[in-house]
Design a protein around this motif. Structure first.
Motif, mmCIF file in Angstrom:
data_model
loop_
_atom_site.group_PDB
_atom_site.id
_atom_site.type_symbol
_atom_site.label_atom_id
_atom_site.label_comp_id
_atom_site.label_asym_id
_atom_site.label_seq_id
_atom_site.Cartn_x
_atom_site.Cartn_y
_atom_site.Cartn_z
ATOM 1 N N LEU A 129 0.824 -1.208 0.000
ATOM 2 C CA LEU A 129 0.000 0.000 0.000
ATOM 3 C C LEU A 129 0.862 1.265 0.000
ATOM 4 O O LEU A 129 0.539 2.256 -0.670
ATOM 5 C CB LEU A 129 -0.946 -0.020 1.207
ATOM 6 N N GLY B 263 3.608 1.378 -1.446
ATOM 7 C CA GLY B 263 4.070 1.410 -2.830
ATOM 8 C C GLY B 263 3.079 2.098 -3.751
ATOM 9 O O GLY B 263 3.464 2.834 -4.650
ATOM 10 N N ILE B 264 1.818 1.857 -3.518
ATOM 11 C CA ILE B 264 0.797 2.529 -4.326
ATOM 12 C C ILE B 264 0.867 4.031 -4.126
ATOM 13 O O ILE B 264 0.921 4.814 -5.084
ATOM 14 C CB ILE B 264 -0.622 2.020 -3.963
ATOM 15 N N ARG C 185 3.256 5.869 -3.075
ATOM 16 C CA ARG C 185 4.489 6.408 -3.609
ATOM 17 C C ARG C 185 4.449 6.532 -5.129
ATOM 18 O O ARG C 185 4.844 7.543 -5.704
ATOM 19 C CB ARG C 185 5.595 5.454 -3.191
ATOM 20 N N ALA C 186 3.960 5.482 -5.763
ATOM 21 C CA ALA C 186 3.911 5.493 -7.224
ATOM 22 C C ALA C 186 2.995 6.601 -7.718
ATOM 23 O O ALA C 186 3.294 7.286 -8.699
ATOM 24 C CB ALA C 186 3.441 4.142 -7.740
ATOM 25 N N LEU C 187 1.893 6.798 -7.034
ATOM 26 C CA LEU C 187 0.967 7.833 -7.481
ATOM 27 C C LEU C 187 1.535 9.228 -7.224
ATOM 28 O O LEU C 187 1.312 10.150 -8.012
ATOM 29 C CB LEU C 187 -0.387 7.657 -6.799
ATOM 30 N N GLU D 41 4.680 9.902 -7.398
ATOM 31 C CA GLU D 41 5.651 10.059 -8.471
ATOM 32 C C GLU D 41 4.969 10.345 -9.809
ATOM 33 O O GLU D 41 5.468 11.121 -10.622
ATOM 34 C CB GLU D 41 6.478 8.780 -8.580
ATOM 35 N N TYR D 42 3.859 9.719 -9.984
ATOM 36 C CA TYR D 42 3.071 9.910 -11.207
ATOM 37 C C TYR D 42 2.814 11.397 -11.421
ATOM 38 O O TYR D 42 2.935 11.906 -12.542
ATOM 39 C CB TYR D 42 1.748 9.170 -11.038
ATOM 40 N N VAL E 245 6.869 13.489 -10.711
ATOM 41 C CA VAL E 245 7.951 13.215 -11.655
ATOM 42 C C VAL E 245 7.453 13.188 -13.099
ATOM 43 O O VAL E 245 8.115 13.663 -14.006
ATOM 44 C CB VAL E 245 8.645 11.878 -11.314
#
Lengths: 211, 211
Positions: free
Chosen positions: A174, A176-177, A179-181, A183-184, A187
DNA sequence: GAAAAACATGAATAGTGATTCATAATTCAT
DNA sequence: ATGAATTATGAATCACTATTCATGTTTTTC
């Protein structure tokens, strides 16, 4: 008088040789200016491209002034990582504080995270870069979060609020989700409104992909 | 079946001023030695700590030899990022190739990813660091993955194999899970067996947290 | 089996930028 | 008001390392 004995005054300073703490309002302001400039410059250019000169220029002070408050380039960096951790924990616990429903807390925590990250993109990048510049600070940052998250999930499962399952792996997944969002948007510059992203992700987190 | 037919046989030069390509078997071996050493050393120490000297020492060649095959330190780095992308796409498509069930493909893709990452931890760290050392390569790497993932999810939703939902955000969220779990083992040294991690995560992905 | 091409060497170069330091200005305590 | 403490300056230092290059060795070519 000024012998450098045990400084167990008021600062529970954890680190060894930290740059001198300011003793006046003027010094305090300068220190803050440098810290803010470091956040901006390092966050934008990355640790290695950002020179002390570029930081002090941004802060509007002379190069040597930097070393009055920080003992090295690495030290400001670490301080920024720690600051991010503190702020983020505060923001998230503030947002999810009184929530009874664990699943709703999940949604609000994610929203708070993404909102904060969008408001301090440079700080976010600094934490990411910490993996390479200051691995210890990085691991401490994530371990702290993961542990809190794990506990929350374990208790929720215990209480029957969510389906049982390994809380450790789930906590990492979770995070990870989130964090990825983050970054989405930071970045990769995606412009989908945060609330929309949150709802889509929350739907996935709560009900999964299955039809 | 290597029916993928992905790249051409040997691209002459994708980039501007690339170091000379080897023309003999000896040169080819040396180039490979340097590339392998770079993976190991940069992956371990990070881009900035890793000096050309430490790379060539690891490779067992003289310092100048590096510049016969690579025009700069950045260039090896970029090449490693691209290599990782190629290998990973190959490994994952290999693992999920013939799968009819989208949800099972999800599981196998995750397993393949984590297995690969565990086998090449340095390469994994290099891709992470690319965000700061070579942002273009980094973005290309993720965009490529995200686009493939997005398509897969969109088609699955279209076909009624999974619940409908924004494929873009979902793709990022799911990539985030994979990435976090990779980091969990590589960076934080967790020792939970991959198959277990995969099953726990897959359960979450498919059915969510809801009781 | 020579000349050419390719490969390899490692010491020298050269640019960079973090850190230091002697000096000066400002603020504080009494 | 004045000496002490604190804060500020920015040019000089100094270590570090990516890159170059003149020279030597190995492999290929014919």
């Amino acid at each position: 008088m000024s012998e450098t004995g045990t400084p167990a005054k008021d600062q529970p300073d954890r680190d060894a040789q930290t740059g001198r703490e300011p003793k006046t309002a003027r010094g305090e302001a300068t220190r803050r200016a440098i810290l803010g400039a470091a956040e901006k410059v390092i966050g934008r250019q990355g640790f290695n491209e950002a020179s002390i000169g570029s930081i002090t220029r941004e802060a509007g002070v002379a190069q040597g002034t930097f070393y009055i408050y920080f003992s090295s380039k690495d030290e400001v960096f670490s301080e920024l990582v720690v600051e991010m951790g503190r702020m983020l924990r505060h923001v998230i616990s503030e947002a999810t504080g009184g929530m009874a429903d664990r699943l709703e807390a999940e949604r609000e925590g994610l929203r708070a995270f993404l909102t904060f990250v969008a408001s301090r993109p440079e700080l976010y990048r600094i934490v990411q870069e910490a993996q390479f510049v200051d691995p210890d600070a990085y691991r401490a940052y994530f371990r702290t979060f993961a542990e809190g998250y794990r506990q929350g999930l374990a208790e929720a499962a215990e209480a029957g609020a969510i389906r049982p399952g390994n809380a450790d792996v789930r906590a990492w997944a979770l995070m990870g989700i989130a964090r990825a969002l983050g970054e989405y948007s930071v970045v990769f510059g995606d412009t989908t409104p945060i609330d929309e992203v949150v709802d889509i992700a929350h739907d996935l987190i709560v009900d999964g992909l299955r039809k």
